[in-house]
Every structure is written in C-alpha cells, then in structure tokens.
Design a protein around this motif. Structure first.
Motif, PDB file in Angstrom:
ATOM      1  N   ARG A 155      -7.867   4.756  -9.806  1.00 51.34           N
ATOM      2  CA  ARG A 155      -9.048   5.622  -9.812  1.00 51.34           C
ATOM      3  C   ARG A 155      -8.725   7.041  -9.372  1.00 51.34           C
ATOM      4  O   ARG A 155      -9.219   8.008  -9.950  1.00 51.34           O
ATOM      5  CB  ARG A 155     -10.119   5.019  -8.897  1.00 51.34           C
ATOM      6  CG  ARG A 155     -11.410   5.841  -8.830  1.00 51.34           C
ATOM      7  CD  ARG A 155     -12.409   5.190  -7.893  1.00 51.34           C
ATOM      8  NE  ARG A 155     -13.630   5.988  -7.798  1.00 51.34           N
ATOM      9  CZ  ARG A 155     -14.642   5.720  -6.969  1.00 51.34           C
ATOM     10  NH1 ARG A 155     -14.565   4.648  -6.166  1.00 51.34           N
ATOM     11  NH2 ARG A 155     -15.713   6.496  -6.919  1.00 51.34           N
ATOM     12  N   PHE A 156      -7.899   7.166  -8.342  1.00 55.11           N
ATOM     13  CA  PHE A 156      -7.673   8.484  -7.753  1.00 55.11           C
ATOM     14  C   PHE A 156      -6.339   9.130  -8.158  1.00 55.11           C
ATOM     15  O   PHE A 156      -6.192  10.353  -8.043  1.00 55.11           O
ATOM     16  CB  PHE A 156      -7.743   8.391  -6.225  1.00 55.11           C
ATOM     17  CG  PHE A 156      -9.096   8.011  -5.706  1.00 55.11           C
ATOM     18  CD1 PHE A 156     -10.142   8.921  -5.728  1.00 55.11           C
ATOM     19  CD2 PHE A 156      -9.327   6.733  -5.207  1.00 55.11           C
ATOM     20  CE1 PHE A 156     -11.399   8.572  -5.250  1.00 55.11           C
ATOM     21  CE2 PHE A 156     -10.579   6.378  -4.727  1.00 55.11           C
ATOM     22  CZ  PHE A 156     -11.625   7.290  -4.754  1.00 55.11           C
ATOM     23  N   HIS A 204       0.851  -1.191   0.000  1.00 59.27           N
ATOM     24  CA  HIS A 204       0.000   0.000   0.000  1.00 59.27           C
ATOM     25  C   HIS A 204       0.885   1.239   0.000  1.00 59.27           C
ATOM     26  O   HIS A 204       2.103   1.154   0.232  1.00 59.27           O
ATOM     27  CB  HIS A 204      -0.911   0.018   1.234  1.00 59.27           C
ATOM     28  CG  HIS A 204      -0.164   0.303   2.510  1.00 59.27           C
ATOM     29  ND1 HIS A 204       0.594  -0.662   3.151  1.00 59.27           N
ATOM     30  CD2 HIS A 204      -0.040   1.438   3.248  1.00 59.27           C
ATOM     31  CE1 HIS A 204       1.142  -0.133   4.236  1.00 59.27           C
ATOM     32  NE2 HIS A 204       0.775   1.136   4.313  1.00 59.27           N
ATOM     33  N   ASP A 244      -6.800  -0.890  -8.115  1.00 61.12           N
ATOM     34  CA  ASP A 244      -7.971  -0.197  -8.671  1.00 61.12           C
ATOM     35  C   ASP A 244      -8.163   1.157  -8.017  1.00 61.12           C
ATOM     36  O   ASP A 244      -8.483   2.152  -8.684  1.00 61.12           O
ATOM     37  CB  ASP A 244      -9.225  -1.059  -8.463  1.00 61.12           C
ATOM     38  CG  ASP A 244      -9.211  -2.325  -9.310  1.00 61.12           C
ATOM     39  OD1 ASP A 244      -8.397  -2.387 -10.262  1.00 61.12           O
ATOM     40  OD2 ASP A 244     -10.002  -3.242  -9.019  1.00 61.12           O
ATOM     41  N   SER A 245      -7.971   1.210  -6.699  1.00 62.31           N
ATOM     42  CA  SER A 245      -8.132   2.472  -5.978  1.00 62.31           C
ATOM     43  C   SER A 245      -7.080   3.493  -6.400  1.00 62.31           C
ATOM     44  O   SER A 245      -7.390   4.667  -6.631  1.00 62.31           O
ATOM     45  CB  SER A 245      -8.049   2.218  -4.472  1.00 62.31           C
ATOM     46  OG  SER A 245      -8.150   3.433  -3.757  1.00 62.31           O
ATOM     47  N   LEU A 246      -5.833   3.043  -6.513  1.00 59.42           N
ATOM     48  CA  LEU A 246      -4.760   3.947  -6.934  1.00 59.42           C
ATOM     49  C   LEU A 246      -5.004   4.467  -8.344  1.00 59.42           C
ATOM     50  O   LEU A 246      -4.802   5.658  -8.629  1.00 59.42           O
ATOM     51  CB  LEU A 246      -3.410   3.231  -6.852  1.00 59.42           C
ATOM     52  CG  LEU A 246      -2.870   2.960  -5.448  1.00 59.42           C
ATOM     53  CD1 LEU A 246      -1.626   2.076  -5.505  1.00 59.42           C
ATOM     54  CD2 LEU A 246      -2.545   4.265  -4.726  1.00 59.42           C
ATOM     55  N   GLY A 248      -7.582  -4.730  -5.401  1.00 57.68           N
ATOM     56  CA  GLY A 248      -8.383  -3.638  -4.864  1.00 57.68           C
ATOM     57  C   GLY A 248      -7.570  -2.374  -4.669  1.00 57.68           C
ATOM     58  O   GLY A 248      -8.037  -1.262  -4.943  1.00 57.68           O
ATOM     59  N   THR A 249      -6.327  -2.537  -4.203  1.00 56.11           N
ATOM     60  CA  THR A 249      -5.438  -1.385  -4.006  1.00 56.11           C
ATOM     61  C   THR A 249      -5.058  -0.775  -5.347  1.00 56.11           C
ATOM     62  O   THR A 249      -5.039   0.458  -5.499  1.00 56.11           O
ATOM     63  CB  THR A 249      -4.171  -1.814  -3.250  1.00 56.11           C
ATOM     64  OG1 THR A 249      -4.544  -2.378  -1.994  1.00 56.11           O
ATOM     65  CG2 THR A 249      -3.252  -0.628  -3.009  1.00 56.11           C
ATOM     66  N   ASP A 253      -1.862   7.835   2.152  1.00 53.66           N
ATOM     67  CA  ASP A 253      -2.614   8.935   1.541  1.00 53.66           C
ATOM     68  C   ASP A 253      -1.798  10.223   1.535  1.00 53.66           C
ATOM     69  O   ASP A 253      -1.944  11.060   0.635  1.00 53.66           O
ATOM     70  CB  ASP A 253      -3.919   9.163   2.314  1.00 53.66           C
ATOM     71  CG  ASP A 253      -4.893   8.003   2.159  1.00 53.66           C
ATOM     72  OD1 ASP A 253      -4.757   7.246   1.176  1.00 53.66           O
ATOM     73  OD2 ASP A 253      -5.781   7.858   3.024  1.00 53.66           O
TER      74      ASP A 253
END
Length: 266
Positions: A249-250, A218, A245-247, A242-243, A221
C-alpha cells in the motif's frame, strides 16, 4: 532482367534482416546504476597493464602525484569497450592510463546464467613514495566488495560504494555497514538476517537493497525515508499477509521482484 534484379535485392534485404535478428549484443548498461549480477567481471591482466603504465616520466620529473579512477565498460566476451573517468587526476597521468587500459581483458560478468555487459571501477594511484603503481594499491582504494567480511575490515568505510554479500551465512545485519555513508548498493540476499536496524537511515546514498530469501518478518519505517532508495528485493521472507498488504500500500514502487502484471512476488 528487372525480375532478376528485384529478386537479388529482396534476397540481400532478407539476409540483412536475418543478420540483425541474430545480433545477441545486449544494450549498454548505465555506468552509474548498479547491476544485479551472479558473478562480477574480474580483470585478468591488470598487473600487466599497471606495469605498462608505469610512472610517466614527465609526471615523476615534475613531482606530480594523484589518482586516476576509471569506470570501464566490459562486453559479453570480457573485452574493453570504453571508459569514463571518475577521477581524472593530472592530464599526464590520465593520458598514461587511457593509453593502456583498452588492452584490459576480463572474465565477463554473468547475469541469469549468461555473460552480459557490465561496468567496473578501477583506480590507479600515483605516489612518488611508492614509485610505479602497484597492484595492491587497488585494495586501499577499492569501492566494490564481493563479500561483507572484507568490506567491514576496510580501513576507509566511507569509500565503499557497493557490497555483494550473497550466501555468507549472516545471522544478523552487519552493523559496521552503517558507517559506509556513501554506500549505494547493498546485496544481503540468501542469508539468515532476521531484522534491519533503524539506523539504516544513515545510508542516505543507498539506491538498492537486496533482502531476498532472508528471515525477515518486518522492515523498519526508517528504511523508506532514504532519499535515493529505488529498489528493495523482498521475496522469500517471512512477512505476514498484513505486513505485505501494508508494504504494498505504501511502498509498492520500491518493492521487487514484480511479475508482468506489476504485482510483487513475495
């Protein structure tokens, strides 16, 4: 006769195009943006140049001291191309350095297995207490380091601008780096680092962070709040889907490397 002239003209035109197509000289890099290099250029004759510069007689007589710091462009063969002054110092000092620095010869920088143009920073300090500028003076003003250990031992962490810390066997993030508040480029790829501290938010000048082939699962933030951050290398880590995809996305714009379709290469 007209046909012969036309043929000669076409032949000359083709030769000219061929010579242009075989020009291997690459574009000139931005002097103030870090380059991702496999090998940094290394000055071969810096001691000789320092000796040639000496201490300008007029400056010594007038008790003028100061630092001249140059950003120097080196071509693919290790030759001086041009320079820009980061710190000019007194005009007499700058003139003395500028007169000799075109003789600089280096082992060229290597990128993707090939020599490339690259900028290097070299300071010249003139102190009446020390006489002529000595080679070791550079160490106290050094801004670019080829390994983390040397950088962390530097007595003036706020002077450090770049660290190229490939393959040093690091098990954790080196905490002294957090004191290097003017750091712009930090390469930590191919180590065994498992986490990045939240206090990385203190490195507000950071533009590049290399984390390829570490052991990360990870990223904090706080990393993404750095105002000047442009690029984070993330391939070869242990991020779960999941990590990832989140990275994406943002923070997609700052994640590298990317393929030709703009997708992150994890």
């Amino acid at each position: 006769m007209k046909v012969n002239i036309l043929a000669i003209f076409l032949l000359l035109l083709l030769c000219g195009c061929d010579s242009l197509s075989t020009d291997q000289s690459g574009p000139e890099p931005d002097p103030f943006k870090p380059q991702l290099l496999e090998k940094e250029p290394w000055p071969d004759n810096l001691d000789e140049i320092r000796q040639s510069i000496g201490y300008p007689a007029m400056a010594k007589e007038a008790e003028i001291e100061g630092t001249v710091e140059l950003r120097i462009l080196i071509d693919e063969e290790g030759n001086y191309v041009r320079h820009v002054a980061l710190k000019e110092g007194h005009p007499a000092l700058l003139k003395a350095v500028a007169r000799e620095i075109p003789r600089l010869q280096c082992d060229p920088a290597i990128q993707a297995g090939k020599p490339v143009k690259c900028w290097i920073t070299i300071p010249f300090r003139f102190s009446l207490d020390q006489g002529d500028p000595e080679p070791e003076v550079e160490d106290s003003l050094k801004t670019v380091f080829q390994n983390v250990k040397e950088a962390c031992e530097h007595p003036y962490p706020n002077k450090i601008l770049e660290i190229h810390g490939h393959r040093e066997g690091l098990k954790s993030f080196p905490m002294p780096i957090l004191k290097m508040v003017n750091l712009t480029y930090l390469e930590l790829s191919n180590n065994e680092i498992v986490s990045i501290p939240t206090n990385i938010k203190d490195l507000k000048e950071l533009t590049y962070l290399g984390l390829s082939n570490c052991q990360l699962s990870h990223l904090p933030d706080e990393l993404w709040k750095l105002p000047k951050l442009e690029k984070v290398m993330v391939d070869g880590n242990r991020f779960l889907k999941g990590t990832r995809d989140s990275l994406e996305r943002f923070h997609l714009a700052k994640l590298f490397p990317k393929d030709d379709n703009g997708k992150v290469q994890w």
